[in-house]
Design an enzyme around this catalytic site. Structure first.
Site, PDB file in Angstrom:
ATOM      1  N   ARG A  45      -7.145  -2.821  -9.088  1.00 44.16           N
ATOM      2  CA  ARG A  45      -7.927  -1.781  -8.393  1.00 44.16           C
ATOM      3  C   ARG A  45      -9.022  -1.198  -9.277  1.00 44.16           C
ATOM      4  O   ARG A  45      -9.265   0.013  -9.278  1.00 44.16           O
ATOM      5  CB  ARG A  45      -7.024  -0.647  -7.917  1.00 44.16           C
ATOM      6  CG  ARG A  45      -6.165  -0.993  -6.725  1.00 44.16           C
ATOM      7  CD  ARG A  45      -6.968  -0.860  -5.429  1.00 44.16           C
ATOM      8  NE  ARG A  45      -6.082  -1.017  -4.292  1.00 44.16           N
ATOM      9  CZ  ARG A  45      -5.570   0.008  -3.620  1.00 44.16           C
ATOM     10  NH1 ARG A  45      -5.867   1.237  -3.932  1.00 44.16           N
ATOM     11  NH2 ARG A  45      -4.766  -0.229  -2.616  1.00 44.16           N
ATOM     12  N   ARG A  49     -11.965   4.115  -5.233  1.00 41.09           N
ATOM     13  CA  ARG A  49     -12.432   5.483  -4.985  1.00 41.09           C
ATOM     14  C   ARG A  49     -12.576   6.365  -6.211  1.00 41.09           C
ATOM     15  O   ARG A  49     -13.153   7.435  -6.123  1.00 41.09           O
ATOM     16  CB  ARG A  49     -11.503   6.160  -3.965  1.00 41.09           C
ATOM     17  CG  ARG A  49     -11.696   5.611  -2.568  1.00 41.09           C
ATOM     18  CD  ARG A  49     -10.638   6.104  -1.627  1.00 41.09           C
ATOM     19  NE  ARG A  49      -9.329   5.692  -2.106  1.00 41.09           N
ATOM     20  CZ  ARG A  49      -8.225   5.717  -1.374  1.00 41.09           C
ATOM     21  NH1 ARG A  49      -8.269   6.168  -0.138  1.00 41.09           N
ATOM     22  NH2 ARG A  49      -7.080   5.332  -1.874  1.00 41.09           N
TER      23      ARG A  49
HETATM   24  O1  CP3 Z   1      -8.157  -4.600  -7.403  1.00 38.67           O
HETATM   25  C1  CP3 Z   1      -9.282  -4.531  -6.868  1.00 38.67           C
HETATM   26  O2  CP3 Z   1     -10.212  -3.827  -7.335  1.00 38.67           O
HETATM   27  C2  CP3 Z   1      -9.580  -5.424  -5.684  1.00 38.67           C
HETATM   28  C3  CP3 Z   1      -9.384  -4.853  -4.422  1.00 38.67           C
HETATM   29  C4  CP3 Z   1      -7.986  -4.590  -3.856  1.00 38.67           C
HETATM   30  C5  CP3 Z   1      -7.762  -3.559  -2.906  1.00 38.67           C
HETATM   31  N1  CP3 Z   1      -6.473  -3.634  -2.499  1.00 38.67           N
HETATM   32  C6  CP3 Z   1      -8.783  -2.601  -2.451  1.00 38.67           C
HETATM   33  C7  CP3 Z   1      -8.396  -1.418  -1.666  1.00 38.67           C
HETATM   34  C8  CP3 Z   1      -6.772  -5.250  -4.044  1.00 38.67           C
HETATM   35  C9  CP3 Z   1      -6.433  -6.396  -4.982  1.00 38.67           C
HETATM   36  C10 CP3 Z   1      -5.826  -4.644  -3.172  1.00 38.67           C
HETATM   37  C11 CP3 Z   1      -4.425  -5.098  -3.065  1.00 38.67           C
HETATM   38  C12 CP3 Z   1      -3.514  -4.353  -2.191  1.00 38.67           C
HETATM   39  N2  CP3 Z   1      -3.780  -3.760  -0.990  1.00 38.67           N
HETATM   40  C13 CP3 Z   1      -2.128  -4.241  -2.422  1.00 38.67           C
HETATM   41  C14 CP3 Z   1      -1.392  -4.857  -3.583  1.00 38.67           C
HETATM   42  C15 CP3 Z   1      -1.485  -4.050  -4.814  1.00 38.67           C
HETATM   43  C16 CP3 Z   1      -0.803  -2.719  -4.742  1.00 38.67           C
HETATM   44  O3  CP3 Z   1      -1.539  -1.696  -4.822  1.00 38.67           O
HETATM   45  O4  CP3 Z   1       0.433  -2.672  -4.634  1.00 38.67           O
HETATM   46  C17 CP3 Z   1      -1.580  -3.499  -1.358  1.00 38.67           C
HETATM   47  C18 CP3 Z   1      -0.122  -3.122  -1.193  1.00 38.67           C
HETATM   48  C19 CP3 Z   1      -2.640  -3.214  -0.451  1.00 38.67           C
HETATM   49  C20 CP3 Z   1      -2.540  -2.519   0.856  1.00 38.67           C
HETATM   50  C21 CP3 Z   1      -3.363  -1.295   0.912  1.00 38.67           C
HETATM   51  N3  CP3 Z   1      -4.733  -1.281   0.971  1.00 38.67           N
HETATM   52  C22 CP3 Z   1      -2.911   0.039   0.925  1.00 38.67           C
HETATM   53  C23 CP3 Z   1      -1.457   0.468   0.862  1.00 38.67           C
HETATM   54  C24 CP3 Z   1      -4.043   0.848   0.998  1.00 38.67           C
HETATM   55  C25 CP3 Z   1      -4.072   2.353   1.153  1.00 38.67           C
HETATM   56  C26 CP3 Z   1      -3.770   3.054  -0.097  1.00 38.67           C
HETATM   57  C27 CP3 Z   1      -5.038   3.592  -0.672  1.00 38.67           C
HETATM   58  O5  CP3 Z   1      -5.191   3.548  -1.905  1.00 38.67           O
HETATM   59  O6  CP3 Z   1      -5.839   4.096   0.119  1.00 38.67           O
HETATM   60  C28 CP3 Z   1      -5.180   0.005   0.980  1.00 38.67           C
HETATM   61  C29 CP3 Z   1      -6.600   0.400   0.996  1.00 38.67           C
HETATM   62  C30 CP3 Z   1      -7.455  -0.062  -0.141  1.00 38.67           C
HETATM   63  N4  CP3 Z   1      -7.456  -1.331  -0.671  1.00 38.67           N
HETATM   64  C31 CP3 Z   1      -8.440   0.711  -0.813  1.00 38.67           C
HETATM   65  C32 CP3 Z   1      -9.037  -0.134  -1.767  1.00 38.67           C
HETATM   66  C33 CP3 Z   1     -10.169   0.196  -2.695  1.00 38.67           C
HETATM   67  C34 CP3 Z   1      -8.813   2.152  -0.501  1.00 38.67           C
HETATM   68  C35 CP3 Z   1      -9.611   2.127   0.767  1.00 38.67           C
HETATM   69  C36 CP3 Z   1     -10.659   3.209   0.870  1.00 38.67           C
HETATM   70  O7  CP3 Z   1     -11.731   3.091   0.260  1.00 38.67           O
HETATM   71  O8  CP3 Z   1     -10.416   4.140   1.635  1.00 38.67           O
END
Ligand code: CP3
Length: 365
Positions: A45, A49
């Site tokens: 990540r 944000r």
């Molecule tokens: O790592 C990176 O920079 C690449 C992008 C990436 C995102 N999600 C962007 C994202 C990667 C590799 C993921 C993986 C991901 N997504 C996982 C596995 C890793 C982990 O964190 O356990 C999971 C479980 C998800 C599912 C997911 N996506 C959730 C639970 C959420 C909401 C939680 C949150 O932080 O808002 C997301 C949204 C998400 N994925 C965001 C980003 C930057 C935030 C979205 C926003 O801008 O509002």
């Protein structure tokens, strides 16, 4: 102590080898088993944000999915952290849940609540899913990878990724994040044959998805199994190790030289079995894995990646420096990629990431 193990001192034969075969990029070299005096690093990540430029573009894009499916935006967001910190790897900007979305499962990200999907909870529900439009829907992701492969700086490795089947199934069945995972566990435990059909589908499309990312330019791929740690060991073997092994085998059949990194978050005592049984080329350590244990037990078998607590990065200061040095001391004597033990959290001050970068680049093995 670690500096003399191998590689980085350039002997005349190294120089000759380099003349015929270009040296691997630092991250790919570490994944190939090289011990680097200064371990390569990237952060899960690393785009997101906590960066003001991300928030600005995110507001322009509208929804999070619009960001993921628009190659102009997705390329830009991928590059943002590299410009600030010069990590050794860029990770494709997307989300693990585009896979169920591309299978036809409605998906929305609600502000402050995380992802929501229309749950699938039975074999009957699986009829609502279809592979027909899978690659068509994911075409913008492949395009993003293609553009990134030429847009990233030389020496930077491009990482593709997908969710591992168990974690994807958790979201598909629960319809959201969950504390107990009661629906998905009840289905897996009570009707393993029916649940196995869902896992089989995810295995097949995910292997295909990763192959397409590799064909578009991804140099390594990571399987995120964020909820691997919620299963008892027999179920862990069946729903974490076995599906991962099948994906690795399918990807390797087409792309034998592309390293696959597995991240079975929370696997605890099952890390060893995961490493032995899944066929991954490198393993991501979550925050709770003791680095010294990993150095003794896992690293002799394969390169490891991890595992600074993301909250330590958010806290910063002396504690960040000490924790980072502890990890480097334990793991930089073997093949190692520095990372966090989970993703960067939103409240992380960008200055702390800069401080971490400095600590890593100043490290003298
Ligand atoms: O790592 C990176 O920079 C690449 C992008 C990436 C995102 N999600 C962007 C994202 C990667 C590799 C993921 C993986 C991901 N997504 C996982 C596995 C890793 C982990 O964190 O356990 C999971 C479980 C998800 C599912 C997911 N996506 C959730 C639970 C959420 C909401 C939680 C949150 O932080 O808002 C997301 C949204 C998400 N994925 C965001 C980003 C930057 C935030 C979205 C926003 O801008 O509002």
């Amino acid at each position: 102590m670690s500096g003399e193990r191998t590689v980085l001192s350039a002997t005349s034969s190294d120089v000759q080898n380099q003349a015929s075969k270009p040296a691997l990029k630092p991250m790919l070299a570490a994944l190939a088993g090289e011990v680097r005096q200064q371990p390569p690093f990237w952060l899960m990540r690393q785009a997101g944000r906590y960066l003001p430029e991300y928030r600005e573009l995110r507001a322009k894009a509208g929804s999070f999915l619009d960001l993921c499916y628009n190659p102009d935006f997705a390329v830009e967001v991928t590059l943002q952290p590299l410009r600030r910190y010069g990590m050794d790897a860029a990770i494709l900007f997307s989300d693990i849940l585009v896979v169920p979305h591309a299978l036809g499962q409605p998906l929305a990200y609600l502000e402050g609540e995380g992802p929501k999907l229309d749950p699938v909870r039975s074999v009957e529900d699986l009829k609502r899913l279809s592979r027909d439009r899978f690659h068509e829907m994911l075409a913008p992701v492949y395009e993003t990878v293609r553009r990134l492969s030429t847009a990233i700086p030389a020496g930077t490795t491009l990482i593709g990724f997908a969710g591992a089947p168990w974690t994807i199934a958790c979201y598909m069945v629960e319809g959201a994040g969950s504390k107990e995972y009661a629906h998905v566990k009840r289905w897996a435990y009570g009707d393993p044959v029916g649940f196995g059909q869902l896992i089989d589908l995810i295995v097949e499309v995910t292997a295909d998805y990763l192959c397409r990312q590799i064909e578009a330019g991804a140099e390594t791929v990571q399987l995120f199994d964020s909820w691997a740690g919620v299963l008892p060991v027999a179920e862990f073997r069946r729903w974490v190790i076995e599906p991962t092994r099948r994906i690795v085998a399918l990807v390797k059949a087409k792309h034998p030289d592309t390293p696959v990194i597995g991240f079975p978050r929370g696997a605890g005592h099952a890390y060893e079995e995961y490493v032995a049984g899944s066929g991954v080329d490198a393993v991501g350590l979550d925050t709770t894995v003791p680095p010294v244990w990993a150095a003794q037990t896992l690293q002799p078998r394969l390169p490891v990646q991890g595992n600074l607590d993301p909250i330590m990065l958010a806290a910063g200061g002396k504690a960040l420096e000490t924790a980072t040095h502890d990890i480097l001391t334990a793991l930089s004597g073997g093949p190692f990629v520095f990372n966090l033990g989970h993703g960067v959290i939103q409240s992380t001050p960008p200055a702390h990431v800069e401080a971490l970068t400095r600590i890593l680049r100043d490290w003298q093995g």
